[in-house]
Design a protein around this motif. Structure first.
Motif, PDB file in Angstrom:
ATOM      1  N   GLN A  39       0.774  -1.355  -0.126  1.00  0.00           N
ATOM      2  CA  GLN A  39      -0.200  -0.156  -0.067  1.00  0.00           C
ATOM      3  C   GLN A  39       0.830   1.143   0.101  1.00  0.00           C
ATOM      4  N   MET A  40       2.044   1.104   0.137  1.00  0.00           N
ATOM      5  CA  MET A  40       3.063   2.301  -0.016  1.00  0.00           C
ATOM      6  C   MET A  40       2.993   3.114  -1.293  1.00  0.00           C
ATOM      7  N   LEU A  41       2.796   2.125  -2.250  1.00  0.00           N
ATOM      8  CA  LEU A  41       2.817   2.821  -3.754  1.00  0.00           C
ATOM      9  C   LEU A  41       1.490   3.604  -4.022  1.00  0.00           C
ATOM     10  N   VAL A  42       1.598   4.586  -4.594  1.00  0.00           N
ATOM     11  CA  VAL A  42       0.486   5.578  -4.760  1.00  0.00           C
ATOM     12  C   VAL A  42      -0.600   5.143  -5.490  1.00  0.00           C
ATOM     13  N   GLY A  43      -0.381   4.253  -6.278  1.00  0.00           N
ATOM     14  CA  GLY A  43      -1.684   3.697  -6.809  1.00  0.00           C
ATOM     15  C   GLY A  43      -2.148   4.391  -8.252  1.00  0.00           C
ATOM     16  N   ILE A  65      11.491  11.706  -3.486  1.00  0.00           N
ATOM     17  CA  ILE A  65      12.298  11.166  -2.173  1.00  0.00           C
ATOM     18  C   ILE A  65      11.367  10.037  -2.077  1.00  0.00           C
ATOM     19  N   GLY A  66      11.924   8.771  -2.097  1.00  0.00           N
ATOM     20  CA  GLY A  66      11.227   7.641  -1.742  1.00  0.00           C
ATOM     21  C   GLY A  66      10.636   7.002  -2.911  1.00  0.00           C
ATOM     22  N   MET A  67      11.491   6.152  -3.502  1.00  0.00           N
ATOM     23  CA  MET A  67      10.962   5.485  -4.770  1.00  0.00           C
ATOM     24  C   MET A  67      10.367   4.098  -4.522  1.00  0.00           C
ATOM     25  N   PHE A  68      10.475   3.468  -3.319  1.00  0.00           N
ATOM     26  CA  PHE A  68       9.974   1.897  -3.203  1.00  0.00           C
ATOM     27  C   PHE A  68       9.928   1.191  -4.369  1.00  0.00           C
ATOM     28  N   THR A  69       9.255   0.581  -5.194  1.00  0.00           N
ATOM     29  CA  THR A  69       9.192  -0.321  -6.102  1.00  0.00           C
ATOM     30  C   THR A  69       9.245   0.660  -7.544  1.00  0.00           C
ATOM     31  N   GLY A  70       9.155   1.769  -7.545  1.00  0.00           N
ATOM     32  CA  GLY A  70       9.158   2.592  -8.738  1.00  0.00           C
ATOM     33  C   GLY A  70       7.837   3.098  -9.248  1.00  0.00           C
ATOM     34  N   TYR A  71       6.794   2.717  -8.650  1.00  0.00           N
ATOM     35  CA  TYR A  71       5.600   3.045  -9.447  1.00  0.00           C
ATOM     36  C   TYR A  71       5.500   4.509  -9.589  1.00  0.00           C
ATOM     37  N   SER A  72       5.434   5.435  -8.633  1.00  0.00           N
ATOM     38  CA  SER A  72       5.355   7.017  -8.821  1.00  0.00           C
ATOM     39  C   SER A  72       6.608   7.552  -9.820  1.00  0.00           C
ATOM     40  N   ALA A  73       7.698   6.859  -9.783  1.00  0.00           N
ATOM     41  CA  ALA A  73       8.836   7.526 -10.693  1.00  0.00           C
ATOM     42  C   ALA A  73       8.527   6.827 -12.217  1.00  0.00           C
ATOM     43  N   CYS A  89      15.353   8.849  -4.924  1.00  0.00           N
ATOM     44  CA  CYS A  89      16.058   8.532  -3.918  1.00  0.00           C
ATOM     45  C   CYS A  89      15.579   7.247  -3.200  1.00  0.00           C
ATOM     46  N   GLU A  90      16.331   6.359  -3.026  1.00  0.00           N
ATOM     47  CA  GLU A  90      15.747   5.213  -2.070  1.00  0.00           C
ATOM     48  C   GLU A  90      16.823   4.733  -1.207  1.00  0.00           C
ATOM     49  N   ILE A  91      16.503   3.785  -0.188  1.00  0.00           N
ATOM     50  CA  ILE A  91      17.505   3.383   0.783  1.00  0.00           C
ATOM     51  C   ILE A  91      17.618   1.937   0.855  1.00  0.00           C
ATOM     52  N   ASN A  92      16.572   1.140   0.283  1.00  0.00           N
ATOM     53  CA  ASN A  92      16.269  -0.066   0.540  1.00  0.00           C
ATOM     54  C   ASN A  92      16.569  -0.813  -0.749  1.00  0.00           C
ATOM     55  N   PRO A 118      20.539   7.511   2.094  1.00  0.00           N
ATOM     56  CA  PRO A 118      19.784   8.405   2.935  1.00  0.00           C
ATOM     57  C   PRO A 118      19.437   9.425   1.933  1.00  0.00           C
ATOM     58  N   ALA A 119      18.099   9.836   1.803  1.00  0.00           N
ATOM     59  CA  ALA A 119      17.633  10.886   0.811  1.00  0.00           C
ATOM     60  C   ALA A 119      18.089  12.413   1.111  1.00  0.00           C
ATOM     61  N   LEU A 120      18.381  12.457   2.336  1.00  0.00           N
ATOM     62  CA  LEU A 120      18.816  14.085   2.946  1.00  0.00           C
ATOM     63  C   LEU A 120      20.181  13.933   2.135  1.00  0.00           C
ATOM     64  N   ILE A 135       7.981  14.315  -2.218  1.00  0.00           N
ATOM     65  CA  ILE A 135       8.369  13.611  -1.022  1.00  0.00           C
ATOM     66  C   ILE A 135       7.453  12.850  -0.516  1.00  0.00           C
ATOM     67  N   ASP A 136       7.983  11.392  -0.567  1.00  0.00           N
ATOM     68  CA  ASP A 136       7.371  10.544  -0.025  1.00  0.00           C
ATOM     69  C   ASP A 136       7.837   9.376   0.803  1.00  0.00           C
ATOM     70  N   ALA A 137       8.867   9.737   1.622  1.00  0.00           N
ATOM     71  CA  ALA A 137       9.873   8.759   2.415  1.00  0.00           C
ATOM     72  C   ALA A 137       9.522   8.684   3.754  1.00  0.00           C
ATOM     73  N   ASP A 138      10.559   8.469   4.738  1.00  0.00           N
ATOM     74  CA  ASP A 138      10.320   8.525   6.265  1.00  0.00           C
ATOM     75  C   ASP A 138       9.676   9.886   6.619  1.00  0.00           C
ATOM     76  N   LYS A 139       8.768   9.706   7.536  1.00  0.00           N
ATOM     77  CA  LYS A 139       7.997  10.716   7.738  1.00  0.00           C
ATOM     78  C   LYS A 139       8.741  11.717   8.925  1.00  0.00           C
ATOM     79  N   ASN A 144      12.774  18.238   7.044  1.00  0.00           N
ATOM     80  CA  ASN A 144      14.060  18.207   6.640  1.00  0.00           C
ATOM     81  C   ASN A 144      13.851  18.470   5.148  1.00  0.00           C
ATOM     82  N   TYR A 145      13.213  17.315   4.362  1.00  0.00           N
ATOM     83  CA  TYR A 145      13.102  17.400   2.952  1.00  0.00           C
ATOM     84  C   TYR A 145      12.316  18.537   2.495  1.00  0.00           C
ATOM     85  N   TYR A 146      11.456  19.069   3.305  1.00  0.00           N
ATOM     86  CA  TYR A 146      10.668  20.287   2.670  1.00  0.00           C
ATOM     87  C   TYR A 146      11.660  21.374   2.837  1.00  0.00           C
TER      88      TYR A 146
HETATM   89  C1  LIG Z   1       6.105   5.138   0.763  1.00  0.00           C
HETATM   90  S1  LIG Z   1       7.214   4.647  -0.104  1.00  0.00           S
HETATM   91  C2  LIG Z   1       7.450   5.212  -1.498  1.00  0.00           C
HETATM   92  C3  LIG Z   1       6.434   4.798  -2.473  1.00  0.00           C
HETATM   93  C4  LIG Z   1       6.586   5.332  -3.868  1.00  0.00           C
HETATM   94  N1  LIG Z   1       6.790   6.624  -3.913  1.00  0.00           N
HETATM   95  C5  LIG Z   1       5.677   4.978  -5.099  1.00  0.00           C
HETATM   96  O1  LIG Z   1       4.403   5.550  -4.803  1.00  0.00           O
HETATM   97  O2  LIG Z   1       5.753   3.906  -5.501  1.00  0.00           O
HETATM   98  C6  LIG Z   1       8.691   5.295   1.002  1.00  0.00           C
HETATM   99  C7  LIG Z   1       9.967   4.623   0.504  1.00  0.00           C
HETATM  100  O3  LIG Z   1      10.895   5.537   1.111  1.00  0.00           O
HETATM  101  C8  LIG Z   1      12.157   4.746   1.271  1.00  0.00           C
HETATM  102  N2  LIG Z   1      12.960   5.463   2.458  1.00  0.00           N
HETATM  103  C9  LIG Z   1      12.755   5.607   3.880  1.00  0.00           C
HETATM  104  N3  LIG Z   1      13.525   6.174   4.565  1.00  0.00           N
HETATM  105  C10 LIG Z   1      14.506   6.752   3.452  1.00  0.00           C
HETATM  106  C11 LIG Z   1      15.664   7.503   3.407  1.00  0.00           C
HETATM  107  N4  LIG Z   1      15.940   7.935   4.561  1.00  0.00           N
HETATM  108  N5  LIG Z   1      16.136   7.795   2.377  1.00  0.00           N
HETATM  109  C12 LIG Z   1      15.507   7.201   1.193  1.00  0.00           C
HETATM  110  N6  LIG Z   1      14.576   6.597   1.144  1.00  0.00           N
HETATM  111  C13 LIG Z   1      13.971   6.388   2.266  1.00  0.00           C
HETATM  112  C14 LIG Z   1      11.457   3.435   1.879  1.00  0.00           C
HETATM  113  O4  LIG Z   1      12.360   2.546   1.669  1.00  0.00           O
HETATM  114  C15 LIG Z   1      10.381   3.316   0.941  1.00  0.00           C
HETATM  115  O5  LIG Z   1      10.641   2.497  -0.100  1.00  0.00           O
END
Ligand SMILES: C[S@@+](CC[C@H](N)C(=O)[O-])C[C@H]1O[C@@H](n2cnc3c(N)ncnc32)[C@H](O)[C@@H]1O
Length: 215
Positions: A39-43, A65-73, A89-92, A118-120, A135-139, A144-146
Motif C-alpha cells: 500500500q506504500m505505492l501511490v496507486g 524522495i522515496g522510490m519504493f518499487t518505482g511506481y510513482s517514478a 532516492c531510495e535506501i532499501n 539516505p535521501a537527505l 516527498i514520499d519517504a520517512d515521515k 528536513n526534506y521540505y
Molecule cells: C511510501 S514509499 C514510496 C512509494 C513510492 N513513492 C511509490 O508511490 O511508488 C517510501 C520509501 O521511502 C524509502 N525511504 C525511507 N527512508 C528513506 C531515506 N532516509 N532515504 C531514502 N529513502 C527512504 C523506503 O524504503 C520506501 O521504499
C-alpha cells in the motif's frame, strides 16, 4: 493505511481519470504479491494526479524522495517530455531491485536515475532547479526534506508531499507517535510559511501541494 475515501468513490474517480500504463499495472500486481507493504505505492488515482501535475508545470526535471518499487517514478517518467529526467532516492535495496527490473522494461524508463542512500544526503549533494519535487519517504524527516526541497525548487516549480493526512491520525492531540507528530508539524509549518502557498488535497492519504508565493 486507512482508506479515507469510500472505495466506490475512489473506483469512480479512477475510472474517470487518465489510465494507468501497462507497466505500472504489472508493477502494482507484483508489488501486491511480493512486498510487505504494497500500500506504500501511490496507486492509479494518485498516479494520474502526479502525471497531471507534471504536465501542468511543464516539468523537465523531477526529484522524488522515496522510490519504493518505482511506481510513482514511472508515472513521472511517462508524463515527462522525451528529454525530461527523474532523479529518485531510495535506501532499501530489496525495493530498488524490483524497481530496476521495471524501469529497464519501461519505454520511458531511461529518463529515471536512481540514487541509493539516505535521501537527505542525496538532496544535499544535488543541484537544482527541479520543476517538481515529490516527498514520499520517512515521515520524521519530512520537515528536513521540505526545507531542502525549497532550496532546490525552480521559481515556478511545485512540491508535492504525500500522506499528509496519515490515515486521519493528524487529527489526534496529543499525537500518538513520532510520524504523526512530524506530519502535524510539517502541515503547520508549511501552511504558515509566507514564502509559499499551499493546498492540502484530500486525494488518497492527503497530498500537500506547495508552490512559491507569487508576489
Ligand atoms: C511510501 S514509499 C514510496 C512509494 C513510492 N513513492 C511509490 O508511490 O511508488 C517510501 C520509501 O521511502 C524509502 N525511504 C525511507 N527512508 C528513506 C531515506 N532516509 N532515504 C531514502 N529513502 C527512504 C523506503 O524504503 C520506501 O521504499
Amino acid at each position: 493505511m486507512k482508506q479515507l475515501i469510500p472505495s466506490e468513490i475512489e473506483a469512480y474517480a479512477e475510472a474517470h481519470s487518465m489510465r494507468e500504463s501497462a507497466i505500472c499495472r504489472a508493477l502494482r500486481d507484483e508489488t501486491q504479491r511480493t512486498m510487505e507493504y504494497p500500500q506504500m505505492l501511490v496507486g492509479p488515482l494518485e498516479g494520474a494526479f502526479l502525471k497531471m501535475m507534471t504536465q501542468l508545470v511543464d516539468a523537465k526535471r523531477v526529484l522524488e524522495i522515496g522510490m519504493f518499487t518505482g511506481y510513482s517514478a514511472l508515472c513521472f517518467a511517462e508524463a515527462l517530455p522525451p528529454d525530461g529526467t527523474v532523479i529518485t532516492c531510495e535506501i532499501n535495496e530489496t525495493s530498488a531491485s524490483v524497481a530496476r527490473r521495471y524501469i529497464a522494461q519501461a519505454p520511458f524508463g531511461s529518463k529515471i536515475s536512481i540514487r541509493m542512500g539516505p535521501a537527505l544526503d542525496t538532496m544535499r549533494a544535488l543541484a537544482g532547479p527541479f520543476d517538481l519535487i515529490f516527498i514520499d519517504a520517512d515521515k520524521p524527516n519530512y520537515l528536513n526534506y521540505y526545507r531542502r526541497a525549497l532550496d532546490l525548487l525552480a521559481p515556478n516549480g511545485v512540491i508535492l508531499i504525500d500522506n499528509v493526512l496519515w490515515s486521519g491520525e493528524v487529527l489526534k492531540q496529543p499525537p500518538p507517535d513520532e510520524s504523526t507528530s512530524a506530519i502535524q508539524e510539517l502541515n503547520r509549518t508549511v501552511s504558515l510559511d509566507p514564502r509559499v502557498t499551499t493546498v492540502l488535497v484530500t486525494i488518497r492519504d492527503g497530498v500537500l501541494v506547495v508552490r512559491r508565493s507569487q508576489n
